[in-house]
Motif scaffolding. Structure first.
Motif, PDB file in Angstrom:
ATOM      1  N   LEU A   1       0.825  -1.204   0.000  1.00 57.00           N
ATOM      2  CA  LEU A   1       0.000   0.000   0.000  1.00 57.00           C
ATOM      3  C   LEU A   1       0.861   1.257   0.000  1.00 57.00           C
ATOM      4  O   LEU A   1       0.585   2.214  -0.735  1.00 57.00           O
ATOM      5  CB  LEU A   1      -0.949   0.006   1.200  1.00 57.00           C
ATOM      6  CG  LEU A   1      -2.130  -0.947   1.100  1.00 57.00           C
ATOM      7  CD1 LEU A   1      -2.853  -1.063   2.435  1.00 57.00           C
ATOM      8  CD2 LEU A   1      -3.088  -0.482  -0.003  1.00 57.00           C
ATOM      9  N   GLN A   2       1.905   1.267   0.809  1.00 53.09           N
ATOM     10  CA  GLN A   2       2.785   2.435   0.857  1.00 53.09           C
ATOM     11  C   GLN A   2       3.494   2.624  -0.480  1.00 53.09           C
ATOM     12  O   GLN A   2       3.682   3.751  -0.945  1.00 53.09           O
ATOM     13  CB  GLN A   2       3.802   2.307   1.998  1.00 53.09           C
ATOM     14  CG  GLN A   2       3.203   2.113   3.371  1.00 53.09           C
ATOM     15  CD  GLN A   2       1.998   2.973   3.672  1.00 53.09           C
ATOM     16  OE1 GLN A   2       2.023   4.186   3.503  1.00 53.09           O
ATOM     17  NE2 GLN A   2       0.935   2.334   4.120  1.00 53.09           N
ATOM     18  N   ARG A   3       3.899   1.505  -1.097  1.00 55.72           N
ATOM     19  CA  ARG A   3       4.543   1.600  -2.413  1.00 55.72           C
ATOM     20  C   ARG A   3       3.577   2.174  -3.440  1.00 55.72           C
ATOM     21  O   ARG A   3       3.958   2.997  -4.284  1.00 55.72           O
ATOM     22  CB  ARG A   3       5.052   0.236  -2.868  1.00 55.72           C
ATOM     23  CG  ARG A   3       5.848   0.335  -4.171  1.00 55.72           C
ATOM     24  CD  ARG A   3       6.303  -0.994  -4.653  1.00 55.72           C
ATOM     25  NE  ARG A   3       5.155  -1.707  -5.208  1.00 55.72           N
ATOM     26  CZ  ARG A   3       5.243  -2.813  -5.908  1.00 55.72           C
ATOM     27  NH1 ARG A   3       6.410  -3.373  -6.116  1.00 55.72           N
ATOM     28  NH2 ARG A   3       4.172  -3.389  -6.383  1.00 55.72           N
ATOM     29  N   ALA A   4       2.319   1.757  -3.369  1.00 57.45           N
ATOM     30  CA  ALA A   4       1.317   2.283  -4.300  1.00 57.45           C
ATOM     31  C   ALA A   4       1.143   3.788  -4.108  1.00 57.45           C
ATOM     32  O   ALA A   4       1.015   4.532  -5.086  1.00 57.45           O
ATOM     33  CB  ALA A   4      -0.009   1.554  -4.112  1.00 57.45           C
ATOM     34  N   ALA A   5       1.152   4.243  -2.881  1.00 60.09           N
ATOM     35  CA  ALA A   5       1.044   5.686  -2.618  1.00 60.09           C
ATOM     36  C   ALA A   5       2.304   6.402  -3.077  1.00 60.09           C
ATOM     37  O   ALA A   5       2.221   7.474  -3.687  1.00 60.09           O
ATOM     38  CB  ALA A   5       0.808   5.927  -1.129  1.00 60.09           C
ATOM     39  N   ASN A   6       3.449   5.809  -2.806  1.00 53.70           N
ATOM     40  CA  ASN A   6       4.727   6.408  -3.164  1.00 53.70           C
ATOM     41  C   ASN A   6       4.858   6.570  -4.679  1.00 53.70           C
ATOM     42  O   ASN A   6       5.406   7.560  -5.155  1.00 53.70           O
ATOM     43  CB  ASN A   6       5.865   5.536  -2.619  1.00 53.70           C
ATOM     44  CG  ASN A   6       7.199   6.236  -2.588  1.00 53.70           C
ATOM     45  OD1 ASN A   6       7.402   7.264  -3.204  1.00 53.70           O
ATOM     46  ND2 ASN A   6       8.134   5.660  -1.871  1.00 53.70           N
ATOM     47  N   SER A   7       4.341   5.617  -5.426  1.00 59.83           N
ATOM     48  CA  SER A   7       4.458   5.669  -6.885  1.00 59.83           C
ATOM     49  C   SER A   7       3.312   6.440  -7.543  1.00 59.83           C
ATOM     50  O   SER A   7       3.288   6.571  -8.762  1.00 59.83           O
ATOM     51  CB  SER A   7       4.513   4.247  -7.452  1.00 59.83           C
ATOM     52  OG  SER A   7       3.277   3.600  -7.248  1.00 59.83           O
ATOM     53  N   GLY A   8       2.360   6.907  -6.738  1.00 62.80           N
ATOM     54  CA  GLY A   8       1.253   7.678  -7.291  1.00 62.80           C
ATOM     55  C   GLY A   8       0.088   6.834  -7.783  1.00 62.80           C
ATOM     56  O   GLY A   8      -0.861   7.365  -8.355  1.00 62.80           O
ATOM     57  N   GLU A   9       0.132   5.516  -7.570  1.00 61.86           N
ATOM     58  CA  GLU A   9      -0.962   4.645  -8.005  1.00 61.86           C
ATOM     59  C   GLU A   9      -2.197   4.814  -7.120  1.00 61.86           C
ATOM     60  O   GLU A   9      -3.311   4.539  -7.556  1.00 61.86           O
ATOM     61  CB  GLU A   9      -0.519   3.182  -7.974  1.00 61.86           C
ATOM     62  CG  GLU A   9       0.592   2.863  -8.957  1.00 61.86           C
ATOM     63  CD  GLU A   9       1.148   1.468  -8.742  1.00 61.86           C
ATOM     64  OE1 GLU A   9       0.399   0.578  -8.306  1.00 61.86           O
ATOM     65  OE2 GLU A   9       2.346   1.284  -9.003  1.00 61.86           O
ATOM     66  N   MET A  10      -1.970   5.236  -5.883  1.00 56.73           N
ATOM     67  CA  MET A  10      -3.060   5.477  -4.936  1.00 56.73           C
ATOM     68  C   MET A  10      -2.759   6.775  -4.204  1.00 56.73           C
ATOM     69  O   MET A  10      -1.598   7.119  -4.010  1.00 56.73           O
ATOM     70  CB  MET A  10      -3.163   4.343  -3.898  1.00 56.73           C
ATOM     71  CG  MET A  10      -3.553   3.006  -4.460  1.00 56.73           C
ATOM     72  SD  MET A  10      -3.549   1.703  -3.171  1.00 56.73           S
ATOM     73  CE  MET A  10      -5.033   2.126  -2.260  1.00 56.73           C
ATOM     74  N   THR A  11      -3.817   7.462  -3.789  1.00 60.52           N
ATOM     75  CA  THR A  11      -3.615   8.656  -2.974  1.00 60.52           C
ATOM     76  C   THR A  11      -3.383   8.224  -1.528  1.00 60.52           C
ATOM     77  O   THR A  11      -3.705   7.090  -1.141  1.00 60.52           O
ATOM     78  CB  THR A  11      -4.845   9.578  -3.015  1.00 60.52           C
ATOM     79  OG1 THR A  11      -5.940   8.908  -2.379  1.00 60.52           O
ATOM     80  CG2 THR A  11      -5.213   9.963  -4.446  1.00 60.52           C
ATOM     81  N   ARG A  12      -2.843   9.133  -0.750  1.00 63.73           N
ATOM     82  CA  ARG A  12      -2.647   8.825   0.674  1.00 63.73           C
ATOM     83  C   ARG A  12      -3.980   8.529   1.355  1.00 63.73           C
ATOM     84  O   ARG A  12      -4.051   7.696   2.243  1.00 63.73           O
ATOM     85  CB  ARG A  12      -1.936   9.978   1.378  1.00 63.73           C
ATOM     86  CG  ARG A  12      -0.501  10.118   0.945  1.00 63.73           C
ATOM     87  CD  ARG A  12       0.200  11.191   1.728  1.00 63.73           C
ATOM     88  NE  ARG A  12       1.494  11.482   1.123  1.00 63.73           N
ATOM     89  CZ  ARG A  12       2.409  12.222   1.686  1.00 63.73           C
ATOM     90  NH1 ARG A  12       2.193  12.745   2.860  1.00 63.73           N
ATOM     91  NH2 ARG A  12       3.551  12.445   1.086  1.00 63.73           N
ATOM     92  N   GLU A  13      -5.005   9.207   0.925  1.00 62.09           N
ATOM     93  CA  GLU A  13      -6.330   8.984   1.508  1.00 62.09           C
ATOM     94  C   GLU A  13      -6.840   7.571   1.173  1.00 62.09           C
ATOM     95  O   GLU A  13      -7.414   6.893   2.017  1.00 62.09           O
ATOM     96  CB  GLU A  13      -7.331  10.042   1.010  1.00 62.09           C
ATOM     97  CG  GLU A  13      -7.044  11.439   1.527  1.00 62.09           C
ATOM     98  CD  GLU A  13      -5.866  12.130   0.809  1.00 62.09           C
ATOM     99  OE1 GLU A  13      -5.522  11.774  -0.343  1.00 62.09           O
ATOM    100  OE2 GLU A  13      -5.268  13.031   1.436  1.00 62.09           O
ATOM    101  N   GLN A  14      -6.634   7.140  -0.063  1.00 60.80           N
ATOM    102  CA  GLN A  14      -7.024   5.778  -0.447  1.00 60.80           C
ATOM    103  C   GLN A  14      -6.247   4.752   0.361  1.00 60.80           C
ATOM    104  O   GLN A  14      -6.808   3.757   0.816  1.00 60.80           O
ATOM    105  CB  GLN A  14      -6.776   5.549  -1.940  1.00 60.80           C
ATOM    106  CG  GLN A  14      -7.709   6.290  -2.853  1.00 60.80           C
ATOM    107  CD  GLN A  14      -7.274   6.178  -4.312  1.00 60.80           C
ATOM    108  OE1 GLN A  14      -6.090   6.285  -4.639  1.00 60.80           O
ATOM    109  NE2 GLN A  14      -8.250   5.984  -5.190  1.00 60.80           N
ATOM    110  N   VAL A  15      -4.960   5.000   0.546  1.00 59.65           N
ATOM    111  CA  VAL A  15      -4.131   4.088   1.330  1.00 59.65           C
ATOM    112  C   VAL A  15      -4.627   4.031   2.762  1.00 59.65           C
ATOM    113  O   VAL A  15      -4.739   2.949   3.352  1.00 59.65           O
ATOM    114  CB  VAL A  15      -2.638   4.495   1.279  1.00 59.65           C
ATOM    115  CG1 VAL A  15      -1.817   3.719   2.295  1.00 59.65           C
ATOM    116  CG2 VAL A  15      -2.087   4.287  -0.118  1.00 59.65           C
TER     117      VAL A  15
END
Length: 176
Positions: free
Chosen positions: A81-95
């Motif tokens: 999840l953190q990697r997805a946020a870090n790469s822009g695939e998910m927003t911090r709010e989604q994470v």
């Protein structure tokens, strides 16, 4: 300028900087490497070693290997999840919403438990390393998202943990 859960607009949160920057990669690699190492051990050398354990120690090994597997799946979910946020695939709010399903509080037998020292040394090492990584991730999680705030650390006990893990993995890999 990063605002912290303490309300201070000038507070720099090191965990947040680490997770949402290129310096996250070593932590991610360590966690995922530990997942792979544990899987290989439990499926190979560990399986053979468990067969030669006394009955009471074999029970401890079985219980602790389940805890280890659960702990590592939770850590892998958090890291993905953190990697997805870090790469822009998910927003911090989604994470934050998805990570509410992640539990970072997996219990473990104490090292003074009867039979602990009879467990294979490689297995005890995996357990210790997973607990150390879980403690680090739990501290980072609290600093970034707050304890029991939005999405809390423990998640909702009413959820089905297996279903939650599948959902987390599907989300992290973009299949959700």
């Amino acid at each position: 300028m990063i605002t912290g859960s303490t309300g201070s607009a000038n507070m720099v949160r090191l965990a947040e900087r680490r997770v949402f920057s290129p310096s996250f990669k070593p932590l991610y690699d360590e966690g995922m490497g530990l997942v792979e190492e544990a899987a290989e051990y439990l499926d190979g050398e560990g399986r053979l070693a468990a067969k030669g354990l006394p009955r009471t120690v074999a029970g401890l090994y079985a219980a602790e290997s389940m805890r280890l597997t659960t702990r590592l799946m939770q850590l892998a979910s958090w890291l993905l999840l953190q990697r997805a946020a870090n790469s822009g695939e998910m927003t911090r709010e989604q994470v934050a919403v998805e990570k509410a399903k992640v539990r970072l509080d997996t219990a473990s037998a104490q090292e003074d438990a009867p039979g602990w020292e009879e467990l294979p040394a490689a297995f005890r090492d995996l357990v210790r390393r997973s607990l150390r990584l879980e403690a680090l991730v739990r501290r980072m999680d609290r600093e970034i998202y707050g304890a029991d705030g939005e999405g809390g650390i423990a998640g909702d006990a009413a959820h089905n943990p297996v279903s939650d893990q599948i959902t987390l993995l599907e989300t992290a890999f973009g299949r959700g």
